[in-house]
Write a protein that holds these residues in place. Sequence first.
Motif, PDB file in Angstrom:
ATOM      1  N   PHE A 200       0.865  -1.187   0.000  1.00  0.00           N
ATOM      2  CA  PHE A 200       0.000   0.000   0.000  1.00  0.00           C
ATOM      3  C   PHE A 200       0.901   1.237   0.000  1.00  0.00           C
ATOM      4  N   VAL A 201       0.661   2.136  -0.928  1.00  0.00           N
ATOM      5  CA  VAL A 201       1.335   3.438  -0.937  1.00  0.00           C
ATOM      6  C   VAL A 201       0.294   4.455  -0.488  1.00  0.00           C
ATOM      7  N   ILE A 202       0.531   5.093   0.660  1.00  0.00           N
ATOM      8  CA  ILE A 202      -0.500   5.904   1.303  1.00  0.00           C
ATOM      9  C   ILE A 202       0.033   7.306   1.586  1.00  0.00           C
ATOM     10  N   ALA A 203      -0.713   8.316   1.178  1.00  0.00           N
ATOM     11  CA  ALA A 203      -0.386   9.687   1.559  1.00  0.00           C
ATOM     12  C   ALA A 203      -0.592   9.845   3.058  1.00  0.00           C
ATOM     13  N   ALA A 204       0.363  10.451   3.729  1.00  0.00           N
ATOM     14  CA  ALA A 204       0.313  10.534   5.193  1.00  0.00           C
ATOM     15  C   ALA A 204      -0.936  11.232   5.698  1.00  0.00           C
ATOM     16  N   ASP A 205      -1.397  12.233   4.977  1.00  0.00           N
ATOM     17  CA  ASP A 205      -2.520  13.022   5.475  1.00  0.00           C
ATOM     18  C   ASP A 205      -3.851  12.667   4.829  1.00  0.00           C
ATOM     19  N   LEU A 206      -3.845  12.071   3.647  1.00  0.00           N
ATOM     20  CA  LEU A 206      -5.089  11.805   2.910  1.00  0.00           C
ATOM     21  C   LEU A 206      -5.924  13.091   2.861  1.00  0.00           C
ATOM     22  N   ASP A 207      -7.185  13.022   3.284  1.00  0.00           N
ATOM     23  CA  ASP A 207      -8.017  14.227   3.207  1.00  0.00           C
ATOM     24  C   ASP A 207      -7.885  15.131   4.430  1.00  0.00           C
ATOM     25  N   ARG A 208      -7.328  14.593   5.515  1.00  0.00           N
ATOM     26  CA  ARG A 208      -7.120  15.386   6.736  1.00  0.00           C
ATOM     27  C   ARG A 208      -5.802  14.967   7.370  1.00  0.00           C
ATOM     28  N   PRO A 209      -5.150  15.858   8.127  1.00  0.00           N
ATOM     29  CA  PRO A 209      -3.877  15.515   8.764  1.00  0.00           C
ATOM     30  C   PRO A 209      -3.995  14.271   9.635  1.00  0.00           C
ATOM     31  N   GLY A 210      -3.072  13.347   9.455  1.00  0.00           N
ATOM     32  CA  GLY A 210      -3.006  12.149  10.287  1.00  0.00           C
ATOM     33  C   GLY A 210      -3.875  10.999   9.850  1.00  0.00           C
ATOM     34  N   VAL A 211      -4.757  11.201   8.871  1.00  0.00           N
ATOM     35  CA  VAL A 211      -5.676  10.128   8.471  1.00  0.00           C
ATOM     36  C   VAL A 211      -4.914   8.977   7.813  1.00  0.00           C
ATOM     37  N   GLY A 212      -3.864   9.300   7.063  1.00  0.00           N
ATOM     38  CA  GLY A 212      -3.071   8.243   6.442  1.00  0.00           C
ATOM     39  C   GLY A 212      -2.396   7.349   7.468  1.00  0.00           C
ATOM     40  N   LEU A 213      -1.956   7.940   8.569  1.00  0.00           N
ATOM     41  CA  LEU A 213      -1.327   7.141   9.622  1.00  0.00           C
ATOM     42  C   LEU A 213      -2.359   6.279  10.343  1.00  0.00           C
ATOM     43  N   ARG A 214      -3.571   6.792  10.485  1.00  0.00           N
ATOM     44  CA  ARG A 214      -4.621   5.968  11.085  1.00  0.00           C
ATOM     45  C   ARG A 214      -4.960   4.781  10.176  1.00  0.00           C
ATOM     46  N   LEU A 215      -4.954   5.027   8.868  1.00  0.00           N
ATOM     47  CA  LEU A 215      -5.166   3.918   7.936  1.00  0.00           C
ATOM     48  C   LEU A 215      -4.055   2.882   8.065  1.00  0.00           C
ATOM     49  N   LEU A 216      -2.830   3.342   8.232  1.00  0.00           N
ATOM     50  CA  LEU A 216      -1.701   2.425   8.442  1.00  0.00           C
ATOM     51  C   LEU A 216      -1.955   1.513   9.632  1.00  0.00           C
ATOM     52  N   THR A 217      -2.363   2.077  10.759  1.00  0.00           N
ATOM     53  CA  THR A 217      -2.593   1.249  11.950  1.00  0.00           C
ATOM     54  C   THR A 217      -3.780   0.313  11.747  1.00  0.00           C
ATOM     55  N   ASP A 218      -4.807   0.774  11.035  1.00  0.00           N
ATOM     56  CA  ASP A 218      -5.959  -0.092  10.759  1.00  0.00           C
ATOM     57  C   ASP A 218      -5.562  -1.287   9.888  1.00  0.00           C
ATOM     58  N   LEU A 219      -4.738  -1.053   8.886  1.00  0.00           N
ATOM     59  CA  LEU A 219      -4.298  -2.144   8.012  1.00  0.00           C
ATOM     60  C   LEU A 219      -3.449  -3.150   8.782  1.00  0.00           C
ATOM     61  N   ARG A 220      -2.629  -2.673   9.685  1.00  0.00           N
ATOM     62  CA  ARG A 220      -1.796  -3.582  10.487  1.00  0.00           C
ATOM     63  C   ARG A 220      -2.649  -4.415  11.452  1.00  0.00           C
ATOM     64  N   ALA A 221      -3.832  -3.912  11.798  1.00  0.00           N
ATOM     65  CA  ALA A 221      -4.683  -4.626  12.760  1.00  0.00           C
ATOM     66  C   ALA A 221      -5.581  -5.658  12.099  1.00  0.00           C
TER      67      ALA A 221
END
Length: 461
Positions: A200-221
């Motif tokens: 997965f190549v993910i923009a860190a912020d997506l549509d809002r700051p930090g959302v890309g990092l939350r997606l990262l943690t969701d994918l790992r879970a």
Amino acid sequence: MAGRILVVDDIATNRIVMKVRLAEACYEVLQAEDGRAALDIAQRERPDLILLDMMMADMDGVEVCRRLRADPETADIPIIVITASRQSDHKMRALAAGADEFLPKPLDELTLLARVRSLLRARETAQELALRDSTRRALGFAEAAEIFARPGTAALISGQREQALSWKTALKGRVQTGLTVMTRTQALALPETSASPDLFVIAADLDRPGVGLRLLTDLRARAATRHAAIMIVVTEGDHQTAAMALDLGATDLIAAPFDPQEMALRLEAQIQRKHQADRLRASVKDGLRMAVTDPLTGLFNRRYALPHLRQIVSRATETERPFAVMLLDIDRFKTVNDRHGHAAGDVVLQQIAQQIAANLRPVDMIARIGGEEFLIVLPETAPGLASRTAERLRQQIGATPVLLPGGIGSLVISVSIGLALCDPGAEGCNDIDAILSRADAALYRAKSNGRNKVTISPSAA
């Protein structure tokens, strides 16, 4: 996270500064003043990671990378190339030669240490998979069938679909990987039964700051995407987000706007490593599941445990790092069976197994080797940590009542633990029979002294 790091730089001051930084983070530091010394030390000492200067008098960092990757003994050591040069072609040459990361001077300490942690975690996981695979082969199982290389797949996720499409266009013709533009919602909705993207190549912020990092943690879970490679696209100079992404489980970073060639090199390297881990994981899972797994608890059985312990002892001898062996026995287990029946006894065994696994690291080995006896091996573990781990296990088990089947009540279960501390080089610490005898003797003393205790047998002098 402990680890030995080799710092390679022909300027002594640079080596000293780097050593101080790393030592403050509790890493053991080795030093080399040029490329040839680095190759010699890497071959002899097998460090966990190498920090390599790009420009040196005898050979440049790219050549050192090539030689390290060409040697089977050093091919899997993570390499971070560090340089004052800002030239793009230097970065491309280093990544193409096998460097895991390329960091410009002056170094941002936050990003450097996060990258070190990330690479050491990945190496530990890879080594554990390889160790389990070597144990599988030591048990006499055939080599895993050769799997033909398949094209990788990557999902590109940005807050703006147009940006993700521009990434896809930039990579077209540069990679063999199949590229798909995907939304955050689509990534989280991937079913466990279907093949998920390798990367997965993910923009860190997506549509809002930090959302890309939350997606990262969701994918790992999620089971479907837990083992995927994840590359986070961060804004140039945003060191805080970069470090956070690595600590949350990103396997790679790239700064935007990125060079398509750099993205292609990083993408292909990540997918290759992911496929290699998949192959090892599959060979261990399929080759060992039935033959070496205890059907009641899901833990390894004696047939697996003893050869794997032998592998751990051998590796400890090579690395000269301590390890520990526990024998854990459920107190008065016969009484449980006699009073409540064997179904209750089975529930007790299952819950104890779950609690042991929940309180240990993935690298630790747990096996049921007798009726109510468990073998636990803690690789690369200092004596203090081993004793604290044993005591934590004892307390956690004793504080968690076991619910009996049929709603007939619950039981408070205690365990006794015999702990053998092993320092490679000490007498008897390369002999698994001697190690197990010491752990067994310590367990006997724990039982004799009233049960529900941890008794330690220190390493022989």
